[in-house]
Design a protein around this motif. Sequence first.
Motif, PDB file in Angstrom:
ATOM      1  N   VAL B  70      -8.899   4.193  -1.728  1.00  0.00           N
ATOM      2  CA  VAL B  70      -8.432   4.571  -3.066  1.00  0.00           C
ATOM      3  C   VAL B  70      -7.023   4.040  -3.322  1.00  0.00           C
ATOM      4  CG1 VAL B  70      -7.759   6.534  -4.511  1.00  0.00           C
ATOM      5  CG2 VAL B  70      -9.896   6.622  -3.233  1.00  0.00           C
ATOM      6  N   LEU B  71      -6.133   4.197  -2.345  1.00  0.00           N
ATOM      7  CA  LEU B  71      -4.740   3.756  -2.555  1.00  0.00           C
ATOM      8  C   LEU B  71      -4.639   2.238  -2.640  1.00  0.00           C
ATOM      9  CD1 LEU B  71      -2.018   5.850  -0.725  1.00  0.00           C
ATOM     10  CD2 LEU B  71      -2.730   5.852  -3.095  1.00  0.00           C
ATOM     11  N   LEU B  72      -5.397   1.529  -1.782  1.00  0.00           N
ATOM     12  CA  LEU B  72      -5.363   0.062  -1.825  1.00  0.00           C
ATOM     13  C   LEU B  72      -5.824  -0.422  -3.197  1.00  0.00           C
ATOM     14  CD1 LEU B  72      -6.777  -0.984   1.679  1.00  0.00           C
ATOM     15  CD2 LEU B  72      -4.429  -1.198   0.876  1.00  0.00           C
ATOM     16  N   THR B  73      -6.877   0.228  -3.713  1.00  0.00           N
ATOM     17  CA  THR B  73      -7.401  -0.168  -5.015  1.00  0.00           C
ATOM     18  C   THR B  73      -6.401   0.146  -6.127  1.00  0.00           C
ATOM     19  OG1 THR B  73      -9.596   0.315  -4.168  1.00  0.00           O
ATOM     20  CG2 THR B  73      -9.401   0.053  -6.539  1.00  0.00           C
ATOM     21  N   SER B  74      -5.742   1.311  -6.024  1.00  0.00           N
ATOM     22  CA  SER B  74      -4.757   1.655  -7.048  1.00  0.00           C
ATOM     23  C   SER B  74      -3.581   0.680  -7.010  1.00  0.00           C
ATOM     24  CB  SER B  74      -4.272   3.093  -6.878  1.00  0.00           C
ATOM     25  OG  SER B  74      -3.392   3.198  -5.788  1.00  0.00           O
ATOM     26  N   SER B  75      -3.271   0.153  -5.813  1.00  0.00           N
ATOM     27  CA  SER B  75      -2.214  -0.843  -5.702  1.00  0.00           C
ATOM     28  C   SER B  75      -2.614  -2.132  -6.429  1.00  0.00           C
ATOM     29  CB  SER B  75      -1.924  -1.167  -4.234  1.00  0.00           C
ATOM     30  OG  SER B  75      -0.685  -0.631  -3.845  1.00  0.00           O
ATOM     31  N   LEU B  76      -3.899  -2.485  -6.311  1.00  0.00           N
ATOM     32  CA  LEU B  76      -4.390  -3.666  -7.035  1.00  0.00           C
ATOM     33  C   LEU B  76      -4.196  -3.456  -8.541  1.00  0.00           C
ATOM     34  CD1 LEU B  76      -6.023  -6.362  -7.226  1.00  0.00           C
ATOM     35  CD2 LEU B  76      -8.066  -4.944  -7.405  1.00  0.00           C
ATOM     36  N   ASP B 179       1.854   3.140  -0.917  1.00  0.00           N
ATOM     37  CA  ASP B 179       0.629   2.616  -0.318  1.00  0.00           C
ATOM     38  C   ASP B 179       0.887   2.179   1.133  1.00  0.00           C
ATOM     39  OD1 ASP B 179      -1.904   1.597   0.000  1.00  0.00           O
ATOM     40  OD2 ASP B 179      -1.519  -0.255  -1.093  1.00  0.00           O
ATOM     41  N   ILE B 180       1.989   1.471   1.346  1.00  0.00           N
ATOM     42  CA  ILE B 180       2.313   0.981   2.696  1.00  0.00           C
ATOM     43  C   ILE B 180       2.544   2.147   3.665  1.00  0.00           C
ATOM     44  CG2 ILE B 180       4.100  -0.212   4.062  1.00  0.00           C
ATOM     45  CD1 ILE B 180       4.293  -2.267   1.852  1.00  0.00           C
ATOM     46  N   VAL B 181       3.209   3.205   3.179  1.00  0.00           N
ATOM     47  CA  VAL B 181       3.422   4.380   4.042  1.00  0.00           C
ATOM     48  C   VAL B 181       2.065   4.927   4.492  1.00  0.00           C
ATOM     49  CG1 VAL B 181       4.234   6.769   4.123  1.00  0.00           C
ATOM     50  CG2 VAL B 181       5.649   5.016   3.063  1.00  0.00           C
ATOM     51  N   TRP B 182       1.117   4.992   3.557  1.00  0.00           N
ATOM     52  CA  TRP B 182      -0.207   5.503   3.907  1.00  0.00           C
ATOM     53  C   TRP B 182      -0.908   4.551   4.886  1.00  0.00           C
ATOM     54  CZ3 TRP B 182      -2.350  10.042   3.939  1.00  0.00           C
ATOM     55  CH2 TRP B 182      -3.707  10.126   4.279  1.00  0.00           C
ATOM     56  N   ILE B 183      -0.686   3.251   4.729  1.00  0.00           N
ATOM     57  CA  ILE B 183      -1.288   2.264   5.633  1.00  0.00           C
ATOM     58  C   ILE B 183      -0.888   2.577   7.084  1.00  0.00           C
ATOM     59  CG2 ILE B 183      -1.112  -0.164   6.359  1.00  0.00           C
ATOM     60  CD1 ILE B 183      -1.210  -0.940   3.413  1.00  0.00           C
TER      61      ILE B 183
END
Lengths: 144, 193
Positions: B70-76, B179-183
Amino acid sequence: MAEHQEHADEHGQAYYVKIWAVLLVLLIVSILGPILAPHLEVGFLKAWMITLMTAFGIAVVKAYLVAANFMHLKIEKRYISYLLATMLMLMLLFFAGVAPDVMKHEGQNWQNVAAQTEVERALEAEGAAAAHGEHAGEQPGGEH
Amino acid sequence: MSSMTKPIATTRSATGIPTGKLAVWWVVGSEIVIFGGLLASYVMHRLGHPEWAEYASHTNTWFGGANTFVLLTSSLFAVLAHHAAEHGDGKKAAKWLLGTCAGGFIFLCIKAVEWTIEIQHGYTITANGFWSFYYTAAGIHALHVIAGCIIMLIIARQAWKGKELQRVELIGIYWHFVDIVWIFLFPLLYIAK
């Protein structure tokens, strides 16, 4: 002209979607890592090493892809990267300074009795619970 | 005209970077040491306490994986909003920002379900050191998601009217950082068991 075209491609929508697709593939690999690792052991390459690589190696690659392409660090002024790298260095400095005290529970002239006792107590509790076929160290009803 | 009453710092760029953007980079820099300190503390405790391996085995990889998606997609979506803003299309930028915001909302919903299940199983913030770190790290991260969503809604409203389009990029930079923190939180809390 060719250079202009290249610039347009690099920041077109399709380019961002491509980066996103790569990120998703990496995510899938990092989830499958611990599941497949035991089957991929070869020689000195142990399962835990594979898991570490698929977990943290991939996290670093993913973070780089997001920072370079989505945050545009690749085309940002160079000193911003230096600024961020400095902060990461401070984090490592903090780790190096504090970790020995936390990770070691005894030294030549000192002993962290509280930590030693807790490790012993918890491992014993886990062992006892495992013997009863339950999970350890949790409140009642702590099964999952 | 509002542009005449703007503070000088908003429009000048003495450093070669617009001041607003530079400020966001400073925020990101400060956040690196905030989250970095927390995660470094977690790593040293995890390595120093063999009993945490058992505690950590109870987190649910599928919840964490779904939230990463979800977060990766929201980053897109955030970077596509920036792309639209760069081309002067405020309405499109606003739509992508709303999409990003929806991603943040879905992330929080998944987290709410996940935490409810865990708390019902007795894995509360006071259960042991591992769960304290788990709720603190993911909780502070979730607060950043909430803050990002609120700011994004304000900026989307302005962008819809074609105003302050440069801000679309600024909230994007912040969102990508979250997003990166979650990564990194994802492998630390869900994968390394």
